[in-house]
Design a protein around this motif. Structure first.
Motif, PDB file in Angstrom:
ATOM      1  N   ARG A   1       0.436  64.618 -63.031  1.00 36.19           N
ATOM      2  CA  ARG A   1      -0.240  64.524 -61.736  1.00 36.19           C
ATOM      3  C   ARG A   1       0.738  64.709 -60.584  1.00 36.19           C
ATOM      4  O   ARG A   1       0.395  65.285 -59.550  1.00 36.19           O
ATOM      5  N   LEU A   2       1.974  64.236 -60.742  1.00 31.88           N
ATOM      6  CA  LEU A   2       2.959  64.435 -59.690  1.00 31.88           C
ATOM      7  C   LEU A   2       3.444  65.876 -59.631  1.00 31.88           C
ATOM      8  O   LEU A   2       3.912  66.331 -58.584  1.00 31.88           O
ATOM      9  N   ALA A   3       3.356  66.596 -60.749  1.00 32.82           N
ATOM     10  CA  ALA A   3       3.804  67.987 -60.781  1.00 32.82           C
ATOM     11  C   ALA A   3       2.809  68.944 -60.168  1.00 32.82           C
ATOM     12  O   ALA A   3       3.145  70.106 -59.895  1.00 32.82           O
ATOM     13  N   LEU A   4       1.565  68.497 -59.934  1.00 28.15           N
ATOM     14  CA  LEU A   4       0.567  69.383 -59.348  1.00 28.15           C
ATOM     15  C   LEU A   4       0.926  69.687 -57.900  1.00 28.15           C
ATOM     16  O   LEU A   4       1.469  68.843 -57.185  1.00 28.15           O
ATOM     17  N   PRO A   5       0.641  70.911 -57.406  1.00 27.05           N
ATOM     18  CA  PRO A   5       0.956  71.240 -56.003  1.00 27.05           C
ATOM     19  C   PRO A   5       0.065  70.449 -55.054  1.00 27.05           C
ATOM     20  O   PRO A   5      -1.051  70.045 -55.400  1.00 27.05           O
TER      21      PRO A   5
END
Length: 240
Positions: free
Chosen positions: A7-11
């Motif tokens: 979820r943190l890696a999503l733009p």
């Protein structure tokens, strides 16, 4: 199930859905563009049209309001109490109160026509400052009238005279003085020319070592005077 890292890696979501927006107002959709008109045609949303409407008056508002309100029948038949009557009465001045006196009191006719006496005319004259003289105690002050200057004594004249220049006083020499001919024609000797040359010293990057001690300094012997000066002070020496 997506992990925390996924979820943190999503733009980050782009909230500016209209990148070619030419208005400072937020629109729900892009306005239609005409082929003949180069500028953007703006369309108001229902919310902006609602905010653009003028504010309506309250239903309780009355246009014709008179400043004189009607008094109720109960208020017309009311009787004030003794306390209300005492508070409504004006404040009574204290005993001994008097009206303010006028700034310019009227003068009587006798005061306007009175003539001053010679004594009053003498007292009305301005006071003159008198000169304070310091006289010698041997001189009788009764013989001198007040306000008459006394001639100074010989001592005062001596003290008042300016200080004389001493007979052997020499004035300051001028900055640029004449140079003798023998000095202009003098020729420096070889020894003076050698002493006048500045001491040449190599730079640090050329191999100069400021901490190197010369062989002559190593073989030097201190004199008795140097030995005496190198000894510490007796008061700083601790007794064994």
């Amino acid at each position: 199930m997506a992990t925390r890292t996924d979820r943190l890696a999503l733009p980050k979501a782009n909230l500016l859905r209209f990148p070619d927006r030419r208005s400072v107002y937020w629109l729900d959709e892009l306005p239609t563009r005409s082929k003949n008109v180069s500028t953007t045609v703006f369309e108001l949303t229902p919310r902006l049209e609602q905010l653009a409407q003028s504010k309506q008056s309250s239903r309780l508002f009355k246009e014709s309001r008179s400043p004189e309100w009607t008094v109720s029948a109960a208020a017309l038949k009311a009787c004030p109490s003794q306390r209300v009557c005492s508070l409504a009465s004006p404040r009574v001045p204290v005993d001994g109160w008097q009206l303010d006196r006028p700034l310019l009191a009227p003068l009587r006719y006798a005061v306007k026509t009175v003539k001053p006496s010679p004594r009053i005319c003498h007292l009305a004259q301005p006071k003159r400052a008198r000169m304070v003289l310091i006289e010698a105690p041997s001189v009788d002050s009764s013989t001198h009238a007040p306000g008459v200057p006394t001639p100074p004594s010989s001592r005062i004249l001596q003290l008042a005279s300016p200080k004389q220049v001493h007979a052997e006083h020499a004035f300051a020499r001028p900055v640029s003085g004449p140079v003798p001919d023998r000095v202009l024609k003098a020729v420096a000797s070889e020894s003076l020319q050698t002493l006048a040359r500045p001491k040449t010293r190599q730079a640090l990057f050329e191999g100069y070592d400021p901490y190197r001690v010369s062989p002559a300094a190593r073989a030097a012997t201190a004199s008795p005077r140097l030995m005496e000066l190198s000894l510490p002070l007796p008061r700083k020496c601790k007794s064994q």
